[in-house]
Motif scaffolding. Sequence first.
Motif, PDB file in Angstrom:
ATOM      1  N   HIS B 152      44.009   4.167 -12.582  1.00 21.49           N
ATOM      2  CA  HIS B 152      43.784   4.571 -11.074  1.00 21.49           C
ATOM      3  C   HIS B 152      44.289   5.907 -10.309  1.00 21.49           C
ATOM      4  O   HIS B 152      44.015   6.041  -9.259  1.00 21.49           O
ATOM      5  CB  HIS B 152      44.011   3.284 -10.211  1.00 21.49           C
ATOM      6  CG  HIS B 152      43.380   2.208 -10.480  1.00 21.49           C
ATOM      7  ND1 HIS B 152      41.887   2.259 -10.290  1.00 21.49           N
ATOM      8  CD2 HIS B 152      43.582   1.115 -10.954  1.00 21.49           C
ATOM      9  CE1 HIS B 152      41.487   0.869 -10.669  1.00 21.49           C
ATOM     10  NE2 HIS B 152      42.396   0.354 -11.110  1.00 21.49           N
ATOM     11  N   GLY B 153      44.927   6.683 -11.366  1.00 24.24           N
ATOM     12  CA  GLY B 153      45.267   8.100 -10.714  1.00 24.24           C
ATOM     13  C   GLY B 153      46.991   8.429 -10.751  1.00 24.24           C
ATOM     14  O   GLY B 153      47.186   9.279 -10.233  1.00 24.24           O
ATOM     15  N   GLY B 154      47.423   7.423 -11.044  1.00 23.74           N
ATOM     16  CA  GLY B 154      48.970   7.553 -10.890  1.00 23.74           C
ATOM     17  C   GLY B 154      49.627   8.548 -11.932  1.00 23.74           C
ATOM     18  O   GLY B 154      48.781   8.867 -12.760  1.00 23.74           O
ATOM     19  N   PRO B 155      50.539   9.047 -11.416  1.00 24.01           N
ATOM     20  CA  PRO B 155      51.540   8.657 -10.639  1.00 24.01           C
ATOM     21  C   PRO B 155      51.159   9.141  -8.938  1.00 24.01           C
ATOM     22  O   PRO B 155      51.495   8.166  -8.038  1.00 24.01           O
ATOM     23  CB  PRO B 155      53.017   9.414 -10.932  1.00 24.01           C
ATOM     24  CG  PRO B 155      52.338  10.581 -11.841  1.00 24.01           C
ATOM     25  CD  PRO B 155      51.248  10.207 -12.558  1.00 24.01           C
ATOM     26  N   ALA B 156      50.291   9.922  -8.775  1.00 20.10           N
ATOM     27  CA  ALA B 156      49.732  10.208  -7.437  1.00 20.10           C
ATOM     28  C   ALA B 156      48.440  10.798  -7.555  1.00 20.10           C
ATOM     29  O   ALA B 156      48.013  11.647  -8.337  1.00 20.10           O
ATOM     30  CB  ALA B 156      50.707  11.674  -7.002  1.00 20.10           C
ATOM     31  N   ARG B 157      47.530  10.388  -6.480  1.00 25.10           N
ATOM     32  CA  ARG B 157      46.266  10.738  -6.441  1.00 25.10           C
ATOM     33  C   ARG B 157      45.972  11.429  -5.048  1.00 25.10           C
ATOM     34  O   ARG B 157      46.826  10.825  -4.068  1.00 25.10           O
ATOM     35  CB  ARG B 157      45.354   9.807  -6.689  1.00 25.10           C
ATOM     36  CG  ARG B 157      45.280   8.490  -5.709  1.00 25.10           C
ATOM     37  CD  ARG B 157      44.209   7.499  -6.260  1.00 25.10           C
ATOM     38  NE  ARG B 157      42.917   8.026  -6.313  1.00 25.10           N
ATOM     39  CZ  ARG B 157      41.933   7.468  -6.914  1.00 25.10           C
ATOM     40  NH1 ARG B 157      42.215   6.064  -7.273  1.00 25.10           N
ATOM     41  NH2 ARG B 157      40.620   7.963  -6.899  1.00 25.10           N
ATOM     42  N   LEU B 158      44.935  11.910  -4.720  1.00 25.03           N
ATOM     43  CA  LEU B 158      44.498  12.245  -3.219  1.00 25.03           C
ATOM     44  C   LEU B 158      43.818  11.041  -2.850  1.00 25.03           C
ATOM     45  O   LEU B 158      43.110  10.381  -3.665  1.00 25.03           O
ATOM     46  CB  LEU B 158      43.554  13.574  -3.506  1.00 25.03           C
ATOM     47  CG  LEU B 158      43.236  14.161  -2.049  1.00 25.03           C
ATOM     48  CD1 LEU B 158      44.713  14.860  -1.731  1.00 25.03           C
ATOM     49  CD2 LEU B 158      42.223  15.340  -2.472  1.00 25.03           C
ATOM     50  N   LEU B 159      43.714  10.835  -1.431  1.00 25.06           N
ATOM     51  CA  LEU B 159      43.130   9.797  -0.781  1.00 25.06           C
ATOM     52  C   LEU B 159      42.408  10.429   0.412  1.00 25.06           C
ATOM     53  O   LEU B 159      43.173  10.952   1.436  1.00 25.06           O
ATOM     54  CB  LEU B 159      44.146   8.598  -0.392  1.00 25.06           C
ATOM     55  CG  LEU B 159      43.513   7.616   0.388  1.00 25.06           C
ATOM     56  CD1 LEU B 159      42.295   6.807  -0.807  1.00 25.06           C
ATOM     57  CD2 LEU B 159      44.537   6.700   0.807  1.00 25.06           C
ATOM     58  N   VAL B 160      41.124  10.778   0.369  1.00 24.05           N
ATOM     59  CA  VAL B 160      40.341  10.893   1.402  1.00 24.05           C
ATOM     60  C   VAL B 160      39.227   9.905   1.465  1.00 24.05           C
ATOM     61  O   VAL B 160      38.024  10.274   1.037  1.00 24.05           O
ATOM     62  CB  VAL B 160      39.728  12.460   0.960  1.00 24.05           C
ATOM     63  CG1 VAL B 160      39.049  13.276   2.212  1.00 24.05           C
ATOM     64  CG2 VAL B 160      40.764  13.492   0.176  1.00 24.05           C
ATOM     65  N   PRO B 161      39.569   8.743   2.340  1.00 23.07           N
ATOM     66  CA  PRO B 161      38.575   7.951   2.217  1.00 23.07           C
ATOM     67  C   PRO B 161      37.397   7.847   2.804  1.00 23.07           C
ATOM     68  O   PRO B 161      36.357   7.028   2.425  1.00 23.07           O
ATOM     69  CB  PRO B 161      39.452   6.469   2.834  1.00 23.07           C
ATOM     70  CG  PRO B 161      40.652   7.410   3.593  1.00 23.07           C
ATOM     71  CD  PRO B 161      40.911   8.867   3.329  1.00 23.07           C
ATOM     72  N   HIS B 162      37.273   8.778   3.703  1.00 19.21           N
ATOM     73  CA  HIS B 162      36.021   8.983   4.439  1.00 19.21           C
ATOM     74  C   HIS B 162      34.859   9.704   3.906  1.00 19.21           C
ATOM     75  O   HIS B 162      33.811   9.711   4.117  1.00 19.21           O
ATOM     76  CB  HIS B 162      36.128   9.407   5.925  1.00 19.21           C
ATOM     77  CG  HIS B 162      36.556  11.091   5.893  1.00 19.21           C
ATOM     78  ND1 HIS B 162      37.740  11.257   5.529  1.00 19.21           N
ATOM     79  CD2 HIS B 162      35.931  12.377   6.231  1.00 19.21           C
ATOM     80  CE1 HIS B 162      37.874  12.857   5.351  1.00 19.21           C
ATOM     81  NE2 HIS B 162      36.830  13.191   5.778  1.00 19.21           N
ATOM     82  N   LEU B 163      35.393  10.112   2.599  1.00 20.36           N
ATOM     83  CA  LEU B 163      34.291  10.743   1.793  1.00 20.36           C
ATOM     84  C   LEU B 163      34.188  10.004   0.309  1.00 20.36           C
ATOM     85  O   LEU B 163      35.153   9.013   0.040  1.00 20.36           O
ATOM     86  CB  LEU B 163      34.694  12.192   1.217  1.00 20.36           C
ATOM     87  CG  LEU B 163      34.788  13.330   2.423  1.00 20.36           C
ATOM     88  CD1 LEU B 163      35.159  14.670   1.780  1.00 20.36           C
ATOM     89  CD2 LEU B 163      33.590  13.296   3.265  1.00 20.36           C
ATOM     90  N   TYR B 164      33.305  10.148  -0.303  1.00 15.82           N
ATOM     91  CA  TYR B 164      32.886   9.375  -1.662  1.00 15.82           C
ATOM     92  C   TYR B 164      34.148   9.378  -2.428  1.00 15.82           C
ATOM     93  O   TYR B 164      34.789  10.616  -2.377  1.00 15.82           O
ATOM     94  CB  TYR B 164      31.629   9.939  -2.452  1.00 15.82           C
ATOM     95  CG  TYR B 164      30.216   9.081  -1.985  1.00 15.82           C
ATOM     96  CD1 TYR B 164      30.210   7.824  -1.814  1.00 15.82           C
ATOM     97  CD2 TYR B 164      29.332   9.923  -1.631  1.00 15.82           C
ATOM     98  CE1 TYR B 164      28.936   7.235  -1.415  1.00 15.82           C
ATOM     99  CE2 TYR B 164      28.198   9.411  -1.170  1.00 15.82           C
ATOM    100  CZ  TYR B 164      28.050   8.146  -1.047  1.00 15.82           C
ATOM    101  OH  TYR B 164      26.692   7.705  -0.763  1.00 15.82           O
TER     102      TYR B 164
END
Lengths: 254, 206
Positions: B152-164
Amino acid sequence: MTVIEAAGGTARRLPWQRASVRKIVVETPRVKSVLLHVTDWLGHRSGQHVDIRLTGEDGYQAQRSYSIASPPEDPLLALTVERVANGEVSPYLIDDLRTGDQFELRGPIGGYFVWTVADGGPLCLMAGGSGIAPLMAMLRHRERNANRAPAVLLYSSRSLEDIIYRQELDAMAEGDLGLRVVHTLTREQPIGWTGHRGRIDRALLAAICFPAAQKPKIFVCGPTPFVEDVSRFLVELGHDPLTIKTERFGPSGA
Amino acid sequence: MDETPISRGFKSRRRQQDPKGRVPPGQYVTTDFPVLSAGPTPQIKVADWTLALQAGGSLAGKWSWQAFEALPQTTLKTDIHCVTKWSKLDTTWQGVTFDDLLEAAGIPEPPLPYVMVHCYGGYTTNLPVADLIGGKAMIATRYDGLPILPAHGGPARLLVPHLYFWKSAKWVQRLRFMDKDQPGFWESFGYHIYGDPWKEQRYDGD
Protein backbone atom coordinates in the motif's frame (compact mmCIF):
# COMPACT_ATOMS: atom_id res chain seq x y z
CA MET A 1 17.77 4.73 -10.46
CA THR A 2 15.86 4.88 -13.70
CA VAL A 3 13.12 7.42 -13.69
CA ILE A 4 10.06 6.64 -15.72
CA GLU A 5 8.93 9.81 -17.33
CA ALA A 6 7.76 10.51 -20.83
CA ALA A 7 5.95 13.08 -22.87
CA GLY A 8 2.22 13.23 -22.30
CA GLY A 9 -0.37 13.24 -25.01
CA THR A 10 -3.12 15.70 -25.63
CA ALA A 11 -5.80 13.36 -26.88
CA ARG A 12 -9.45 14.04 -27.47
CA ARG A 13 -11.84 12.63 -24.91
CA LEU A 14 -12.33 8.87 -25.22
CA PRO A 15 -15.98 8.63 -26.27
CA TRP A 16 -18.50 6.15 -24.91
CA GLN A 17 -19.34 3.79 -27.74
CA ARG A 18 -22.10 1.27 -28.24
CA ALA A 19 -21.00 -2.35 -28.00
CA SER A 20 -23.23 -5.15 -29.32
CA VAL A 21 -22.90 -8.67 -28.00
CA ARG A 22 -22.28 -11.00 -30.96
CA LYS A 23 -21.33 -14.15 -29.13
CA ILE A 24 -20.92 -15.52 -25.62
CA VAL A 25 -18.45 -18.32 -24.98
CA VAL A 26 -18.59 -20.44 -21.83
CA GLU A 27 -14.95 -20.77 -20.77
CA THR A 28 -15.25 -22.43 -17.35
CA PRO A 29 -18.06 -22.88 -14.81
CA ARG A 30 -17.39 -19.35 -13.52
CA VAL A 31 -16.01 -17.58 -16.59
CA LYS A 32 -17.46 -16.48 -19.90
CA SER A 33 -16.05 -14.51 -22.79
CA VAL A 34 -18.23 -11.84 -24.33
CA LEU A 35 -17.48 -11.06 -27.98
CA LEU A 36 -18.45 -7.55 -28.92
CA HIS A 37 -18.92 -5.61 -32.09
CA VAL A 38 -17.99 -1.97 -31.61
CA THR A 39 -18.69 0.34 -34.54
CA ASP A 40 -15.70 2.51 -35.42
CA TRP A 41 -13.38 0.74 -32.97
CA LEU A 42 -10.04 2.40 -33.61
CA GLY A 43 -7.99 -0.56 -32.49
CA HIS A 44 -5.95 -1.39 -29.43
CA ARG A 45 -2.76 -3.05 -28.34
CA SER A 46 -2.62 -6.35 -26.49
CA GLY A 47 -2.75 -5.80 -22.75
CA GLN A 48 -4.99 -2.72 -22.79
CA HIS A 49 -8.41 -2.57 -21.14
CA VAL A 50 -11.79 -0.93 -21.57
CA ASP A 51 -14.34 0.61 -19.27
CA ILE A 52 -17.88 -0.63 -19.64
CA ARG A 53 -21.00 1.11 -18.36
CA LEU A 54 -24.30 -0.63 -17.76
CA THR A 55 -27.54 1.32 -17.42
CA GLY A 56 -30.58 -0.30 -15.78
CA GLU A 57 -34.20 0.38 -16.62
CA ASP A 58 -34.40 2.76 -13.64
CA GLY A 59 -31.36 4.71 -14.90
CA TYR A 60 -28.95 3.18 -12.38
CA GLN A 61 -25.46 3.02 -13.87
CA ALA A 62 -22.33 1.11 -12.97
CA GLN A 63 -18.88 1.20 -14.54
CA ARG A 64 -16.17 -1.45 -14.43
CA SER A 65 -12.86 -2.08 -16.18
CA TYR A 66 -12.14 -5.27 -18.14
CA SER A 67 -8.99 -6.35 -19.93
CA ILE A 68 -9.29 -7.00 -23.63
CA ALA A 69 -8.61 -10.68 -24.35
CA SER A 70 -8.70 -10.42 -28.14
CA PRO A 71 -5.74 -9.31 -30.25
CA PRO A 72 -5.93 -6.19 -32.42
CA GLU A 73 -6.17 -8.45 -35.48
CA ASP A 74 -9.59 -9.89 -34.60
CA PRO A 75 -12.78 -8.22 -35.80
CA LEU A 76 -14.62 -8.66 -32.48
CA LEU A 77 -13.51 -7.36 -29.10
CA ALA A 78 -13.38 -10.11 -26.46
CA LEU A 79 -13.81 -9.49 -22.74
CA THR A 80 -13.36 -12.43 -20.40
CA VAL A 81 -15.47 -12.09 -17.29
CA GLU A 82 -15.17 -14.03 -14.06
CA ARG A 83 -18.16 -14.20 -11.77
CA VAL A 84 -17.28 -12.37 -8.58
CA ALA A 85 -19.29 -13.52 -5.57
CA ASN A 86 -21.51 -10.70 -4.32
CA GLY A 87 -20.47 -8.63 -7.31
CA GLU A 88 -22.78 -6.28 -9.12
CA VAL A 89 -21.65 -6.22 -12.74
CA SER A 90 -19.99 -9.59 -13.27
CA PRO A 91 -23.00 -11.71 -12.16
CA TYR A 92 -25.16 -9.74 -14.59
CA LEU A 93 -22.69 -10.28 -17.44
CA ILE A 94 -22.43 -13.99 -16.64
CA ASP A 95 -26.08 -14.79 -15.90
CA ASP A 96 -28.21 -12.30 -17.79
CA LEU A 97 -26.34 -10.96 -20.80
CA ARG A 98 -27.56 -12.36 -24.13
CA THR A 99 -26.42 -12.22 -27.74
CA GLY A 100 -27.82 -9.06 -29.30
CA ASP A 101 -27.70 -7.04 -26.07
CA GLN A 102 -25.92 -3.70 -26.08
CA PHE A 103 -24.06 -1.63 -23.51
CA GLU A 104 -21.64 1.26 -23.46
CA LEU A 105 -17.90 0.90 -23.66
CA ARG A 106 -14.91 3.20 -23.94
CA GLY A 107 -11.27 2.58 -24.57
CA PRO A 108 -8.69 1.37 -25.17
CA ILE A 109 -7.10 2.43 -21.89
CA GLY A 110 -3.60 2.00 -20.53
CA GLY A 111 -0.33 2.07 -22.41
CA TYR A 112 2.11 0.42 -20.01
CA PHE A 113 0.96 -3.18 -19.58
CA VAL A 114 1.21 -3.71 -23.33
CA TRP A 115 3.12 -5.97 -25.70
CA THR A 116 3.30 -5.90 -29.48
CA VAL A 117 5.35 -8.14 -31.77
CA ALA A 118 7.57 -5.13 -32.49
CA ASP A 119 8.68 -5.23 -28.84
CA GLY A 120 10.19 -8.69 -29.39
CA GLY A 121 11.03 -11.34 -26.83
CA PRO A 122 11.72 -13.30 -24.89
CA LEU A 123 8.30 -12.99 -23.41
CA CYS A 124 7.53 -14.23 -19.94
CA LEU A 125 3.83 -14.32 -19.03
CA MET A 126 2.61 -15.21 -15.55
CA ALA A 127 -1.12 -15.62 -15.08
CA GLY A 128 -3.23 -16.29 -12.01
CA GLY A 129 -6.84 -17.29 -12.73
CA SER A 130 -8.70 -14.79 -14.89
CA GLY A 131 -5.52 -12.70 -14.98
CA ILE A 132 -4.84 -14.70 -18.14
CA ALA A 133 -7.10 -12.37 -20.17
CA PRO A 134 -4.67 -9.55 -21.16
CA LEU A 135 -1.86 -12.10 -21.52
CA MET A 136 -4.04 -14.12 -23.90
CA ALA A 137 -4.41 -10.99 -26.02
CA MET A 138 -0.60 -10.95 -26.26
CA LEU A 139 -0.33 -14.66 -27.15
CA ARG A 140 -3.10 -14.34 -29.75
CA HIS A 141 -1.40 -11.28 -31.22
CA ARG A 142 1.86 -13.22 -31.40
CA GLU A 143 0.09 -16.14 -33.08
CA ARG A 144 -1.92 -14.07 -35.59
CA ASN A 145 1.35 -12.55 -36.76
CA ALA A 146 3.11 -15.93 -36.89
CA ASN A 147 5.63 -14.28 -34.60
CA ARG A 148 8.22 -16.63 -33.14
CA ALA A 149 9.55 -14.56 -30.25
CA PRO A 150 10.42 -17.11 -27.54
CA ALA A 151 7.57 -17.08 -25.08
CA VAL A 152 6.55 -18.90 -21.95
CA LEU A 153 3.23 -18.82 -20.15
CA LEU A 154 3.11 -19.98 -16.57
CA TYR A 155 -0.53 -20.25 -15.64
CA SER A 156 -1.87 -20.94 -12.16
CA SER A 157 -5.45 -22.20 -11.87
CA ARG A 158 -7.43 -23.73 -9.06
CA SER A 159 -8.35 -26.90 -10.92
CA LEU A 160 -8.32 -28.34 -14.43
CA GLU A 161 -11.87 -27.15 -15.13
CA ASP A 162 -10.91 -23.63 -14.05
CA ILE A 163 -8.27 -23.27 -16.77
CA ILE A 164 -9.51 -20.62 -19.20
CA TYR A 165 -8.75 -21.04 -22.94
CA ARG A 166 -7.24 -24.47 -22.24
CA GLN A 167 -7.82 -26.02 -25.66
CA GLU A 168 -6.75 -22.90 -27.50
CA LEU A 169 -3.55 -22.70 -25.45
CA ASP A 170 -2.82 -26.38 -26.05
CA ALA A 171 -3.34 -25.95 -29.78
CA MET A 172 -1.20 -22.83 -29.83
CA ALA A 173 1.69 -24.51 -28.04
CA GLU A 174 1.47 -27.66 -30.15
CA GLY A 175 2.16 -25.90 -33.40
CA ASP A 176 4.80 -23.55 -32.06
CA LEU A 177 8.20 -24.62 -30.77
CA GLY A 178 8.86 -21.09 -29.54
CA LEU A 179 5.96 -21.19 -27.11
CA ARG A 180 5.87 -23.11 -23.89
CA VAL A 181 2.68 -23.32 -21.83
CA VAL A 182 3.07 -24.58 -18.27
CA HIS A 183 0.13 -25.10 -15.93
CA THR A 184 0.03 -25.42 -12.20
CA LEU A 185 -3.12 -26.45 -10.34
CA THR A 186 -3.37 -25.09 -6.83
CA ARG A 187 -6.39 -26.80 -5.25
CA GLU A 188 -7.40 -29.88 -7.10
CA GLN A 189 -5.53 -32.10 -9.54
CA PRO A 190 -7.20 -34.78 -11.67
CA ILE A 191 -6.03 -38.37 -11.37
CA GLY A 192 -2.94 -38.80 -13.46
CA TRP A 193 -2.10 -35.10 -13.54
CA THR A 194 1.58 -34.84 -14.38
CA GLY A 195 1.81 -31.06 -14.32
CA HIS A 196 2.77 -28.83 -11.44
CA ARG A 197 0.82 -28.60 -8.22
CA GLY A 198 0.40 -25.78 -5.76
CA ARG A 199 1.20 -22.14 -5.98
CA ILE A 200 3.97 -20.76 -8.10
CA ASP A 201 7.15 -20.58 -6.04
CA ARG A 202 10.64 -19.38 -6.65
CA ALA A 203 11.94 -22.77 -7.74
CA LEU A 204 9.23 -23.14 -10.36
CA LEU A 205 9.87 -19.62 -11.65
CA ALA A 206 13.60 -20.28 -11.80
CA ALA A 207 12.94 -23.44 -13.81
CA ILE A 208 10.37 -21.98 -16.22
CA CYS A 209 11.09 -18.28 -16.71
CA PHE A 210 13.90 -17.06 -18.95
CA PRO A 211 16.94 -16.10 -16.86
CA ALA A 212 17.49 -12.44 -16.01
CA ALA A 213 20.55 -12.35 -18.28
CA GLN A 214 18.24 -12.78 -21.29
CA LYS A 215 16.28 -9.70 -20.22
CA PRO A 216 12.83 -11.15 -20.80
CA LYS A 217 9.82 -8.89 -20.97
CA ILE A 218 7.74 -9.98 -18.02
CA PHE A 219 4.01 -9.53 -17.52
CA VAL A 220 2.31 -10.70 -14.34
CA CYS A 221 -1.46 -10.57 -13.99
CA GLY A 222 -3.78 -12.06 -11.41
CA PRO A 223 -5.16 -11.56 -7.92
CA THR A 224 -3.12 -9.25 -5.68
CA PRO A 225 -1.45 -11.95 -3.50
CA PHE A 226 -0.45 -13.86 -6.66
CA VAL A 227 1.09 -10.79 -8.25
CA GLU A 228 2.83 -9.72 -5.04
CA ASP A 229 4.41 -13.17 -4.60
CA VAL A 230 5.39 -13.80 -8.21
CA SER A 231 6.85 -10.34 -8.77
CA ARG A 232 8.81 -10.51 -5.52
CA PHE A 233 10.24 -13.92 -6.47
CA LEU A 234 11.22 -12.57 -9.88
CA VAL A 235 13.08 -9.65 -8.29
CA GLU A 236 14.80 -12.10 -5.94
CA LEU A 237 15.83 -14.13 -9.00
CA GLY A 238 17.66 -11.10 -10.31
CA HIS A 239 15.16 -9.60 -12.75
CA ASP A 240 15.24 -5.82 -13.02
CA PRO A 241 12.01 -4.56 -11.38
CA LEU A 242 11.51 -2.22 -14.32
CA THR A 243 11.21 -5.21 -16.70
CA ILE A 244 8.35 -6.65 -14.63
CA LYS A 245 4.98 -5.20 -15.52
CA THR A 246 2.11 -6.08 -13.27
CA GLU A 247 -1.63 -5.85 -13.21
CA ARG A 248 -3.48 -6.75 -10.03
CA PHE A 249 -7.09 -7.81 -9.86
CA GLY A 250 -8.31 -6.54 -6.51
CA PRO A 251 -10.93 -8.49 -4.58
CA SER A 252 -13.45 -5.76 -5.31
CA GLY A 253 -12.99 -5.95 -9.06
CA ALA A 254 -16.60 -7.01 -9.25
CA MET B 1 -24.00 8.14 -29.09
CA ASP B 2 -27.70 8.86 -29.63
CA GLU B 3 -29.44 6.88 -26.93
CA THR B 4 -28.12 5.02 -23.93
CA PRO B 5 -28.69 1.29 -24.37
CA ILE B 6 -30.57 -0.22 -21.44
CA SER B 7 -29.51 -3.47 -19.85
CA ARG B 8 -32.75 -5.31 -19.12
CA GLY B 9 -32.89 -6.56 -15.58
CA PHE B 10 -29.73 -4.80 -14.51
CA LYS B 11 -30.14 -3.10 -11.15
CA SER B 12 -28.21 -2.03 -8.14
CA ARG B 13 -27.15 -4.84 -5.86
CA ARG B 14 -25.87 -2.48 -3.18
CA ARG B 15 -27.31 -3.43 0.15
CA GLN B 16 -27.41 0.17 1.25
CA GLN B 17 -27.41 3.49 -0.54
CA ASP B 18 -24.02 5.12 -0.81
CA PRO B 19 -23.96 8.27 1.34
CA LYS B 20 -25.09 11.24 -0.71
CA GLY B 21 -22.48 13.67 -1.94
CA ARG B 22 -19.51 11.51 -1.01
CA VAL B 23 -19.18 9.17 -3.96
CA PRO B 24 -17.99 10.79 -7.21
CA PRO B 25 -19.64 9.86 -10.53
CA GLY B 26 -18.87 6.38 -11.85
CA GLN B 27 -17.45 5.20 -8.50
CA TYR B 28 -18.71 2.53 -6.11
CA VAL B 29 -17.95 2.11 -2.43
CA THR B 30 -15.84 -0.81 -1.29
CA THR B 31 -14.72 -1.90 2.15
CA ASP B 32 -11.68 -3.70 0.70
CA PHE B 33 -8.42 -1.95 0.08
CA PRO B 34 -7.42 -3.08 -3.41
CA VAL B 35 -3.77 -2.87 -4.47
CA LEU B 36 -2.88 -1.47 -7.91
CA SER B 37 0.71 -0.92 -8.96
CA ALA B 38 2.55 -1.04 -12.27
CA GLY B 39 5.38 -3.25 -11.05
CA PRO B 40 6.78 -5.25 -8.15
CA THR B 41 6.34 -3.78 -4.68
CA PRO B 42 9.64 -2.22 -3.59
CA GLN B 43 10.74 -3.50 -0.18
CA ILE B 44 12.24 -0.47 1.52
CA LYS B 45 13.70 -0.65 5.02
CA VAL B 46 13.17 2.49 7.07
CA ALA B 47 16.92 2.45 7.85
CA ASP B 48 17.56 2.97 4.11
CA TRP B 49 14.69 5.39 3.57
CA THR B 50 15.16 9.08 2.91
CA LEU B 51 12.86 11.79 1.65
CA ALA B 52 14.22 14.72 -0.34
CA LEU B 53 12.78 18.04 -1.38
CA GLN B 54 14.32 19.49 -4.51
CA ALA B 55 13.95 22.98 -5.92
CA GLY B 56 15.68 24.40 -8.96
CA GLY B 57 18.19 21.59 -9.16
CA SER B 58 19.35 21.96 -5.57
CA LEU B 59 18.43 20.07 -2.45
CA ALA B 60 16.06 22.06 -0.26
CA GLY B 61 15.66 19.42 2.40
CA LYS B 62 16.39 15.81 3.17
CA TRP B 63 15.15 13.65 6.02
CA SER B 64 16.07 10.26 7.38
CA TRP B 65 13.24 8.16 8.78
CA GLN B 66 14.12 9.23 12.29
CA ALA B 67 14.24 12.92 11.40
CA PHE B 68 11.00 12.64 9.45
CA GLU B 69 9.22 10.94 12.34
CA ALA B 70 10.22 13.87 14.56
CA LEU B 71 8.32 16.36 12.36
CA PRO B 72 4.84 17.48 13.47
CA GLN B 73 2.32 14.69 12.95
CA THR B 74 -1.18 15.18 11.58
CA THR B 75 -4.06 12.70 11.47
CA LEU B 76 -6.49 12.93 8.57
CA LYS B 77 -9.78 11.09 8.13
CA THR B 78 -10.83 11.18 4.50
CA ASP B 79 -12.46 9.41 1.56
CA ILE B 80 -10.28 8.07 -1.24
CA HIS B 81 -11.19 7.45 -4.87
CA CYS B 82 -9.32 5.16 -7.26
CA VAL B 83 -9.59 5.66 -11.02
CA THR B 84 -10.36 1.92 -11.33
CA LYS B 85 -13.81 2.86 -9.89
CA TRP B 86 -13.61 1.99 -6.20
CA SER B 87 -13.99 4.54 -3.43
CA LYS B 88 -13.27 3.92 0.21
CA LEU B 89 -14.85 6.10 2.86
CA ASP B 90 -13.50 7.33 6.18
CA THR B 91 -9.92 6.13 5.87
CA THR B 92 -7.56 7.35 8.60
CA TRP B 93 -4.00 8.40 7.84
CA GLN B 94 -1.20 9.85 9.87
CA GLY B 95 1.85 11.68 8.60
CA VAL B 96 3.43 15.03 7.90
CA THR B 97 1.50 17.62 5.91
CA PHE B 98 3.16 19.17 2.89
CA ASP B 99 2.88 22.53 4.70
CA ASP B 100 4.82 21.22 7.68
CA LEU B 101 7.40 19.72 5.37
CA LEU B 102 7.97 23.08 3.66
CA GLU B 103 8.20 24.72 7.04
CA ALA B 104 10.74 22.17 8.23
CA ALA B 105 12.79 22.83 5.10
CA GLY B 106 12.67 26.55 5.81
CA ILE B 107 10.74 27.33 2.63
CA PRO B 108 8.04 29.83 3.54
CA GLU B 109 6.65 30.03 0.00
CA PRO B 110 6.68 27.23 -2.61
CA PRO B 111 9.33 28.34 -5.13
CA LEU B 112 7.61 26.95 -8.24
CA PRO B 113 3.97 26.12 -9.07
CA TYR B 114 4.24 22.36 -9.82
CA VAL B 115 5.73 19.28 -8.22
CA MET B 116 6.93 15.99 -9.69
CA VAL B 117 6.81 13.20 -7.15
CA HIS B 118 9.55 10.59 -7.61
CA CYS B 119 9.23 7.20 -5.95
CA TYR B 120 11.29 4.17 -5.07
CA GLY B 121 10.78 1.80 -8.00
CA GLY B 122 10.70 4.61 -10.58
CA TYR B 123 7.07 5.73 -10.37
CA THR B 124 6.35 9.43 -10.87
CA THR B 125 3.29 11.63 -10.71
CA ASN B 126 2.75 15.37 -11.21
CA LEU B 127 0.72 17.79 -9.11
CA PRO B 128 0.09 21.52 -8.86
CA VAL B 129 1.53 22.91 -5.62
CA ALA B 130 -1.88 24.45 -4.94
CA ASP B 131 -3.23 20.90 -4.44
CA LEU B 132 -0.57 20.08 -1.87
CA ILE B 133 -0.70 23.10 0.44
CA GLY B 134 -3.33 24.30 2.89
CA GLY B 135 -3.60 20.95 4.65
CA LYS B 136 -4.76 19.19 1.47
CA ALA B 137 -1.91 16.69 1.29
CA MET B 138 0.52 14.78 3.46
CA ILE B 139 3.33 12.27 3.39
CA ALA B 140 1.58 9.47 5.23
CA THR B 141 3.39 6.85 7.26
CA ARG B 142 0.47 5.21 9.06
CA TYR B 143 -2.87 3.85 7.94
CA ASP B 144 -5.48 3.10 10.59
CA GLY B 145 -2.84 3.67 13.26
CA LEU B 146 -0.41 1.10 11.87
CA PRO B 147 2.65 1.39 9.61
CA ILE B 148 1.57 1.37 5.95
CA LEU B 149 2.20 -2.04 4.39
CA PRO B 150 4.67 -2.14 1.48
CA ALA B 151 1.95 -3.10 -1.03
CA HIS B 152 0.00 0.00 0.00
CA GLY B 153 2.99 2.29 -0.36
CA GLY B 154 4.88 1.90 2.90
CA PRO B 155 7.00 3.05 4.53
CA ALA B 156 5.70 6.40 3.23
CA ARG B 157 3.28 7.45 0.54
CA LEU B 158 1.83 10.71 -0.62
CA LEU B 159 -1.81 11.33 0.26
CA VAL B 160 -3.76 13.79 -1.89
CA PRO B 161 -7.26 12.49 -1.28
CA HIS B 162 -9.21 15.03 -3.33
CA LEU B 163 -7.62 13.69 -6.54
CA TYR B 164 -7.78 10.16 -7.99
CA PHE B 165 -5.62 7.92 -5.90
CA TRP B 166 -2.86 7.35 -8.48
CA LYS B 167 -1.78 10.88 -7.52
CA SER B 168 -1.22 9.63 -3.97
CA ALA B 169 2.06 8.07 -4.99
CA LYS B 170 3.32 5.02 -3.12
CA TRP B 171 6.94 4.69 -1.92
CA VAL B 172 7.63 8.41 -2.16
CA GLN B 173 11.30 9.35 -2.22
CA ARG B 174 11.72 12.83 -3.67
CA LEU B 175 9.51 15.85 -4.37
CA ARG B 176 10.84 18.08 -7.12
CA PHE B 177 9.45 21.55 -7.78
CA MET B 178 8.88 22.41 -11.47
CA ASP B 179 8.05 25.64 -13.26
CA LYS B 180 5.78 23.87 -15.78
CA ASP B 181 3.35 21.01 -15.40
CA GLN B 182 4.75 17.80 -16.87
CA PRO B 183 3.13 14.37 -17.03
CA GLY B 184 4.27 11.68 -14.62
CA PHE B 185 3.99 7.93 -15.15
CA TRP B 186 0.27 7.21 -15.61
CA GLU B 187 -0.25 10.69 -17.04
CA SER B 188 2.09 9.62 -19.88
CA PHE B 189 0.05 6.49 -20.52
CA GLY B 190 -3.32 8.02 -21.22
CA TYR B 191 -4.46 9.09 -17.77
CA HIS B 192 -5.61 12.63 -17.00
CA ILE B 193 -2.99 15.26 -16.21
CA TYR B 194 -4.93 16.50 -13.13
CA GLY B 195 -7.41 13.76 -12.11
CA ASP B 196 -10.34 15.38 -10.30
CA PRO B 197 -12.75 12.53 -9.41
CA TRP B 198 -15.73 14.92 -9.11
CA LYS B 199 -15.22 15.97 -12.74
CA GLU B 200 -14.50 12.34 -13.66
CA GLN B 201 -11.11 13.26 -15.13
CA ARG B 202 -9.99 9.67 -15.57
CA TYR B 203 -8.28 9.74 -18.93
CA ASP B 204 -6.50 12.23 -21.15
CA GLY B 205 -9.14 14.46 -22.71
CA ASP B 206 -11.80 13.88 -20.02
